[in-house]
Motif scaffolding. Structure first.
Motif, mmCIF file in Angstrom:
data_model
loop_
_atom_site.group_PDB
_atom_site.id
_atom_site.type_symbol
_atom_site.label_atom_id
_atom_site.label_comp_id
_atom_site.label_asym_id
_atom_site.label_seq_id
_atom_site.Cartn_x
_atom_site.Cartn_y
_atom_site.Cartn_z
ATOM 1 N N VAL A 262 0.843 -1.193 0.000
ATOM 2 C CA VAL A 262 0.000 0.000 0.000
ATOM 3 C C VAL A 262 0.881 1.247 0.000
ATOM 4 N N LYS A 263 0.237 2.350 -0.334
ATOM 5 C CA LYS A 263 0.967 3.601 -0.555
ATOM 6 C C LYS A 263 1.790 4.033 0.676
ATOM 7 N N GLN A 264 1.176 3.901 1.850
ATOM 8 C CA GLN A 264 1.833 4.387 3.055
ATOM 9 C C GLN A 264 3.080 3.574 3.400
ATOM 10 N N GLU A 265 2.970 2.265 3.231
ATOM 11 C CA GLU A 265 4.125 1.385 3.458
ATOM 12 C C GLU A 265 5.295 1.787 2.562
ATOM 13 N N ARG A 266 4.948 2.058 1.287
ATOM 14 C CA ARG A 266 5.990 2.418 0.332
ATOM 15 C C ARG A 266 6.673 3.717 0.760
ATOM 16 N N ALA A 267 5.869 4.651 1.240
ATOM 17 C CA ALA A 267 6.426 5.940 1.692
ATOM 18 C C ALA A 267 7.382 5.738 2.869
ATOM 19 N N VAL A 268 7.010 4.856 3.795
ATOM 20 C CA VAL A 268 7.867 4.590 4.963
ATOM 21 C C VAL A 268 9.187 3.976 4.513
ATOM 22 N N ARG A 269 9.104 3.013 3.545
ATOM 23 C CA ARG A 269 10.324 2.372 3.052
ATOM 24 C C ARG A 269 11.212 3.354 2.311
ATOM 25 N N THR A 270 10.600 4.202 1.501
ATOM 26 C CA THR A 270 11.378 5.205 0.752
ATOM 27 C C THR A 270 12.114 6.137 1.717
ATOM 28 N N ARG A 271 11.380 6.593 2.720
ATOM 29 C CA ARG A 271 11.958 7.505 3.712
ATOM 30 C C ARG A 271 13.137 6.854 4.427
ATOM 31 N N LYS A 272 12.977 5.582 4.784
ATOM 32 C CA LYS A 272 14.024 4.841 5.481
ATOM 33 C C LYS A 272 15.264 4.688 4.590
ATOM 34 N N ALA A 273 15.028 4.344 3.311
ATOM 35 C CA ALA A 273 16.141 4.191 2.367
ATOM 36 C C ALA A 273 16.876 5.517 2.178
ATOM 37 N N LEU A 274 16.100 6.608 2.127
ATOM 38 C CA LEU A 274 16.718 7.935 1.958
ATOM 39 C C LEU A 274 17.564 8.309 3.182
ATOM 40 N N LEU A 275 17.043 8.029 4.370
ATOM 41 C CA LEU A 275 17.805 8.350 5.584
ATOM 42 C C LEU A 275 19.120 7.569 5.624
ATOM 43 N N GLY A 276 19.059 6.280 5.251
ATOM 44 C CA GLY A 276 20.271 5.455 5.235
ATOM 45 C C GLY A 276 21.290 5.976 4.233
ATOM 46 N N ALA A 277 20.822 6.308 3.032
ATOM 47 C CA ALA A 277 21.735 6.797 1.992
ATOM 48 C C ALA A 277 22.305 8.166 2.367
ATOM 49 N N ALA A 278 21.458 9.005 2.974
ATOM 50 C CA ALA A 278 21.923 10.331 3.394
ATOM 51 C C ALA A 278 22.967 10.196 4.506
ATOM 52 N N ALA A 279 22.716 9.283 5.450
ATOM 53 C CA ALA A 279 23.667 9.061 6.547
ATOM 54 C C ALA A 279 25.024 8.661 5.977
ATOM 55 N N ASP A 280 25.019 7.705 5.035
ATOM 56 C CA ASP A 280 26.266 7.278 4.379
ATOM 57 C C ASP A 280 26.982 8.453 3.727
ATOM 58 N N GLY A 281 26.217 9.185 2.927
ATOM 59 C CA GLY A 281 26.800 10.300 2.170
ATOM 60 C C GLY A 281 27.354 11.390 3.077
ATOM 61 N N PHE A 282 26.577 11.792 4.081
ATOM 62 C CA PHE A 282 27.020 12.865 4.988
ATOM 63 C C PHE A 282 28.271 12.442 5.767
ATOM 64 N N SER A 283 28.298 11.184 6.243
ATOM 65 C CA SER A 283 29.454 10.736 7.031
ATOM 66 C C SER A 283 30.695 10.632 6.160
ATOM 67 N N ARG A 284 30.511 10.119 4.942
ATOM 68 C CA ARG A 284 31.673 9.854 4.090
ATOM 69 C C ARG A 284 32.237 11.127 3.497
ATOM 70 N N GLU A 285 31.340 12.015 3.051
ATOM 71 C CA GLU A 285 31.827 13.201 2.316
ATOM 72 C C GLU A 285 31.724 14.489 3.112
ATOM 73 N N GLY A 286 30.894 14.501 4.154
ATOM 74 C CA GLY A 286 30.605 15.746 4.859
ATOM 75 C C GLY A 286 29.291 16.317 4.347
ATOM 76 N N TYR A 287 28.657 17.177 5.134
ATOM 77 C CA TYR A 287 27.337 17.709 4.787
ATOM 78 C C TYR A 287 27.349 18.487 3.470
ATOM 79 N N ALA A 288 28.254 19.456 3.366
ATOM 80 C CA ALA A 288 28.207 20.349 2.203
ATOM 81 C C ALA A 288 28.519 19.643 0.885
ATOM 82 N N PRO A 289 29.577 18.808 0.840
ATOM 83 C CA PRO A 289 29.892 18.190 -0.453
ATOM 84 C C PRO A 289 28.923 17.085 -0.860
ATOM 85 N N ALA A 290 28.217 16.472 0.093
ATOM 86 C CA ALA A 290 27.337 15.346 -0.253
ATOM 87 C C ALA A 290 26.303 15.794 -1.281
#
Lengths: 204, 204
Positions: A2-30
């Motif tokens: 259902v739509k809501q489940e998909r939104a929760v999964r997308t949000r979770k995937a984005l947070l994980g990818a953002a965490a990786d990017g921010f830690s590896r490159e720093g906030y500004a360059p990510a």
């Protein structure tokens, strides 16, 4: 799905990818484009969930603060009641382990110290600082601390050490190992604990 | 002003402006154009002295490492000879003071912990780590440390605390104050020093 489940999964995937990017490159360059690609979503989907980079960083930090609260709660449930110093040691170990395994938690601390990241959204390390202070205060009131030791000073030193270990661990993982934590507490506990309290530097 | 003098002044102004920019904004977001403007030189002059941003950061770190060595040398000259623990305290105080006043030194530590900054150029905090380890080893061999205390563990804890204080000081200057240093050493010295050695937590 259902739509809501998909939104929760997308949000979770984005947070994980953002965490990786921010830690590896720093906030500004990510790059937001790289983050959406790593999360397997479109750039539009990223902007739907997080309209700005600052909003994304803020969400990563809020999630990290929540993970930190969960680490503390897990230890509070498990550690034998009333032993504030053992709880402090247990949280030290659990946090070290969580930092290695949990990119979101790690990113929370990294963003806290990242000069490129907009200020005022940091709540991860300040929560930890307040918790350490409150726990050592509790240890003091329960007579667990050696007499004459100022609990607030001990708290500041333990907090600074914890932040330092995490910082140094970015370049050399040995600083955030179980072995390093155990050695640290084996050094510190006999200096701060009243009498022989059967405390375990390796965690309970 | 002869040509060489002007080159030295330009280089110094560029290092100062770069240190400011890197510490305030982070390595990646800092703009070379803003740095050259703040230094009062042309963009061409910046590129003549430092062909890349990485070269500029590398020069800031090398200058910071040199300032750090000077801090240590000043204390080594002044502290009564043979007292390794007092020297450790004195360097802690002198470094805290220097960090507040010296943007280049501060930037050296900031760049060390900046994920956006190219790796392998960091030598500031590693120099400090090695110096603390060597000094506590010397204290141990001279019988200044309480028996049974592992000098290498004490060194790791003191180093992690120092890095943590600096990190926390970025957001709250109280962490890098003389008062905080004195309280820290007043807590730690009685735990690690053999007997009453007349050590001064406020620095000698």
């Amino acid at each position: 799905m259902v739509k809501q489940e998909r939104a929760v999964r997308t949000r979770k995937a984005l947070l994980g990818a953002a965490a990786d990017g921010f830690s590896r490159e720093g906030y500004a360059p990510a790059s937001l484009l790289d983050i959406s690609r790593q999360a397997g979503v479109t750039s539009g989907a990223l902007h739907f969930h997080f309209p700005t980079k600052a909003a994304l960083a803020s969400a990563v930090m809020a999630a990290a603060a929540q993970r930190l609260r969960e680490v503390v709660q897990r230890c509070e449930t498990r550690t034998r009641s009333g032993d504030a110093l053992q709880l402090l040691v247990d949280v030290g170990h659990e946090l070290t382990l969580a930092m290695r395994e949990d990119a979101v938690l790690r990113a929370g601390f990294d963003l806290d110290g990242d000069p490129g990241c907009p200020r005022g959204i940091g709540e991860v390390s300040s929560f930890l600082g307040r918790w350490i202070t409150a726990t050592l205060d509790r240890a003091d009131r329960a007579g667990e601390l050696r007499q004459g030791l100022p609990a607030d000073q001990v708290a500041r030193a333990v907090f600074a050490c914890t932040v330092g270990f995490q910082m140094l661990g970015r370049r050399d993982p040995a600083w955030v190992s179980r072995r390093m934590q155990t050695r640290f507490w084996a050094l510190v506990l006999p200096q701060i604990a009243a009498g022989h309290r059967g405390l375990d530097a390796a965690g309970s």
